[in-house]
Design a protein around this motif. Structure first.
Motif, PDB file in Angstrom:
ATOM      1  N   GLU A   2       0.345  -1.170  -0.021  1.00 16.04           N
ATOM      2  CA  GLU A   2      -0.519   0.148   0.291  1.00 16.04           C
ATOM      3  C   GLU A   2       0.944   1.146   0.160  1.00 16.04           C
ATOM      4  O   GLU A   2       1.974   1.256   0.660  1.00 16.04           O
ATOM      5  CB  GLU A   2      -0.929  -0.401   1.701  1.00 16.04           C
ATOM      6  N   CYS A   5       0.691   7.253  -1.587  1.00 16.39           N
ATOM      7  CA  CYS A   5       0.287   8.031  -2.553  1.00 16.39           C
ATOM      8  C   CYS A   5       0.099   7.370  -3.858  1.00 16.39           C
ATOM      9  O   CYS A   5       0.622   6.285  -4.040  1.00 16.39           O
ATOM     10  CB  CYS A   5       1.708   8.871  -3.437  1.00 16.39           C
ATOM     11  N   SER A 538      -4.901  11.972  -3.426  1.00 18.71           N
ATOM     12  CA  SER A 538      -4.625  10.812  -3.147  1.00 18.71           C
ATOM     13  C   SER A 538      -4.092  10.436  -2.071  1.00 18.71           C
ATOM     14  O   SER A 538      -3.735   9.114  -1.973  1.00 18.71           O
ATOM     15  CB  SER A 538      -4.488  10.361  -4.971  1.00 18.71           C
ATOM     16  N   ASN A 540      -2.399   9.027   0.849  1.00 23.52           N
ATOM     17  CA  ASN A 540      -2.859   8.210   1.896  1.00 23.52           C
ATOM     18  C   ASN A 540      -2.490   8.461   3.302  1.00 23.52           C
ATOM     19  O   ASN A 540      -0.857   8.129   3.131  1.00 23.52           O
ATOM     20  CB  ASN A 540      -2.704   6.669   2.219  1.00 23.52           C
ATOM     21  N   SER A 542      -2.637   7.859   6.483  1.00 25.17           N
ATOM     22  CA  SER A 542      -2.349   6.514   7.378  1.00 25.17           C
ATOM     23  C   SER A 542      -1.906   6.138   7.194  1.00 25.17           C
ATOM     24  O   SER A 542      -0.481   5.082   8.182  1.00 25.17           O
ATOM     25  CB  SER A 542      -3.897   5.314   7.363  1.00 25.17           C
TER      26      SER A 542
END
Length: 679
Positions: A2, A5, A538, A540, A542
């Protein structure tokens, strides 16, 4: 995998002055230039706009003047200037209206702009999901690896038919590999899983692991604390540390016999001696005196212990032994930890839970010494015990009491390298914490993660300069996550910008619960952008939050506090800008509390508690960084170890413990006003 960006951003790389001059004043001629495809030739080069950092710097330096106005297009033929001559000027019509001046970038805004050095090139790897092969189909054919960089062939690999074989040009190192296999037999997928032995029922593997409670029974465990009882009268009672541990152990035994009746449990206590009760059905074994200094003797005696019965048969015997524990004597924590790990190493996936309230002051792992040689020996001892636990898939957790000094910065090494927990608790919190540890099962051992990136890139804050990083993870639970941060090499940034995509590959080698060797390979491609503002939506936050927590904690433990502070401030500024842009108050409050704790780690670092040594250390800060008289407080070490192994679900926890930790820091500053704080 994951990513933080949707694109790989190369606009925040710090460029040298020489490279800036080449980009803005001396563009290379071998690259296709925009003016070759236009009807007029311009004197300016707008490729510098691809770098967000330099654009901000230029706008601030030339704040008095706007950017140059581009000339109007004309029908004049293209006349490129000769070498050594001046560029031709373009004449405009008198009645032509110049284009509007581009707006300047204001240095003030309602929300802070992200720092030019804040990198979003971060990837998070959820190991707990990737090593779970229950819903993954294993490939029949083994993966094929590059002979140079060891990257595996995948769905993004380009192959062509040669005279006698298939030629695969590696997308990571450009090595041409000759493949003798048929094209149909080559596993060309973006997700490849391979297991050594024939598939078995993954869900019904027998649980052969142990749970070992290693409990401190020294004299200090009789100290009482005031606890509120939530009954009809809301009474306040005093309970000793030993009573709280006994209650927590009995509740844990009840939990195990109800939910895991086939699991085996052993009890080990330590004070001036180390006592092995086992499952409570056999005669206890005691180690004392010189035996506590001989690691080889302790390990050999563990092999003579009787086999343990499952908790379904040993519950009553263990319950009786727990109730009979009495507090007295000193703290032989080191030998007890060694015996516990040696016993747990005989069974893959076992857990060791250490509960203590004081410094180890007898036998191996002695922590009260102040001389350099003894401190180094203790450090190596706990590191060696932890590494031995990693090899055999053992998880060690260390739990201590509030208001005690256990030298957690050294003792926590056992939990840090094995994937266990380090926590400081009040007497009421022990039952829930132990139950959480029991539920956190090991699903893979001997895990090694290999991450491969393009040769134009490098890994930030890592020792290697290659495009391949190998990390020994060890044990993996369902929530284990690791993160990597990468950047673009300064010498190759200009060439890198002309690429459309870059490949990434993760290779996981591990051993499953049923002792099968497995490998999983995941390959992805990411687009490249030079304008970070276009992909802000976009990002993330987290992934960035977990990464900055793990990275800053690791840097702080290594004494690189300035780098840790820099990373925290840059990432916090970037995340706050994104949260303000999205106007999500819940996320803003969540990350404000999270980063408040991370900043606290950077505010207070290695503190010298020796008043006599303070004046000597003032003259040489670098030498003081390596002084063994300085150590984290237990409160600080607990937070650092937890953040070093931060997981996604931890972002949702209540910030009450973090606030209490900040109060402890303020009290420590008041107690040691002359202490040196190394920044």
């Amino acid at each position: 995998m994951e990513f933080a960006c949707s694109h790989i951003v190369c606009g925040n790389v710090n460029l040298s002055e020489q490279l800036k001059d080449e980009i803005y004043q001396k563009p290379k001629k071998e690259k296709p230039r925009r003016e070759q495809f236009c009807q007029s030739f311009h004197e300016y080069d707008n490729r510098g706009l691809r770098l967000a950092e330099d654009l901000n710097q230029m706008s601030l330096e030339n704040n008095s003047q706007g950017p140059p106005v581009p000339p109007r297009r004309t029908n004049a033929p293209i006349n490129p200037p000769l070498r050594g001559s001046q560029s031709p000027t373009v004449k405009h019509r008198k009645d032509s209206i110049p284009p509007p001046v581009a707006p300047r970038i204001s240095s003030r805004s309602s929300s802070p702009r992200p720092s030019p050095g804040a990198s979003v090139n971060v990837v998070s790897i959820h190991l707990g999901k990737l090593v779970d092969l229950r819903n993954v189909q294993s490939t029949e054919n083994a993966p094929i690896f590059c002979k140079k960089c060891c990257a595996a062939i995948s769905s993004i690999s380009a192959t062509e038919m040669g005279l006698r074989s298939i030629v695969w040009k590696c997308e990571f190192c450009n090595k041409e590999n000759s493949l003798r296999q048929q094209l149909k037999s080559i596993p060309m997928k973006d997700d490849i899983a391979s297991i050594s032995l024939p598939s078995a029922d993954y869900l019904n593997v027998p649980d052969d692991s142990l749970v070992i409670f290693c409990v401190d029974t020294s004299g200090s465990m009789c100290v009482t604390s005031q606890v509120k009882v939530f009954n009809e009268k809301h009474q306040t009672i005093h309970i000793s540390r030993m009573q709280s541990i006994q209650d927590a152990l009995i509740m844990s035994l009840n939990f195990l016999v109800k939910n895991f009746p086939l699991r085996r449990v052993a009890l080990i206590t330590f004070n001036s001696v180390v006592t092995y009760y086992g499952d409570g059905l056999s005669i206890p074994v005691t180690f004392n005196d010189f035996q506590l200094m001989d690691s080889d003797y302790l390990k050999s005696e563990v092999n003579n212990f009787a086999d343990l019965q499952c908790i379904r048969f040993s519950f009553q015997a263990l319950r009786y032994q727990v109730c009979q524990i009495k507090e007295e004597g000193s703290t032989a924590l080191g030998p007890a930890a060694l015996v516990s790990v040696a016993l747990a190493s005989q069974h893959l996936g076992s857990k060791v839970i250490i509960c203590t309230d004081g410094l180890a002051n007898i036998g191996l792992g002695y922590l009260e010494a102040k001389d350099e040689e003894s401190c180094l020996n203790s450090k190596y001892f706990y590191t060696d015990v932890g590494q031995n636990a990693v090899k055999h898939g053992v998880i060690i957790s260390v739990l201590t009491f509030e208001g005690t000094d256990c030298r957690l910065v050294e003792l926590g090494r056992l939990a840090d390298c094995t994937g266990g927990r380090v926590n400081i608790l009040n007497p009421v919190e022990f039952p829930n914490e132990i139950q959480s540890i029991l539920e956190d099962n090991v699903i893979a051992t001997n895990v090694t993660a290999t991450f491969i990136i393009s040769e134009d890139m490098y890994f930030r804050y890592e020792e290697t300069l290659d495009n391949k990083l190998i990390k020994e993870v060890g044990n993996v639970t369902e929530d284990t996550e690791i993160t990597f941060e990468f950047g673009i090499k300064e010498a190759r940034i200009e060439d890198f910008q002309w690429k459309e995509k870059v490949p990434f590959q993760l290779q996981l080698r591990f051993q499953t619960r049923d002792r099968r060797d497995a490998i999983r390979i995941v390959t992805q491609e990411k687009y490249i952008t030079t304008n970070s503002s276009m992909v802000e939506d976009s990002i993330n936050i987290s992934v960035l939050g977990i990464h900055v927590a793990q990275l800053s904690a690791r840097l702080a433990m290594e004494g690189r506090t300035q780098e840790a502070q820099k990373e925290v401030l840059e990432k916090k500024q970037l995340i706050q800008h994104i949260v303000d842009k999205k106007k999500n108050q819940e996320q803003e409050d969540l990350y404000e509390n999270w980063f408040r704790a991370v900043e606290s780690i950077c505010d207070v670092n290695y503190v010298d508690f020796s008043e006599s040594n303070t004046e000597n250390l003032r003259g040489n800060i670098k030498d003081s960084r390596h002084s063994l008289f300085k150590a984290f407080s237990d409160e600080l070490a607990s937070v650092v170890y937890r953040l070093k192994n931060a997981k996604g679900f931890m972002l949702k926890k209540s910030p009450e413990k973090l606030k209490r930790f900040q109060q402890e820091i303020m009290m420590m500053k008041q107690k040691f006003p002359r202490a040196i704080i190394v920044h």
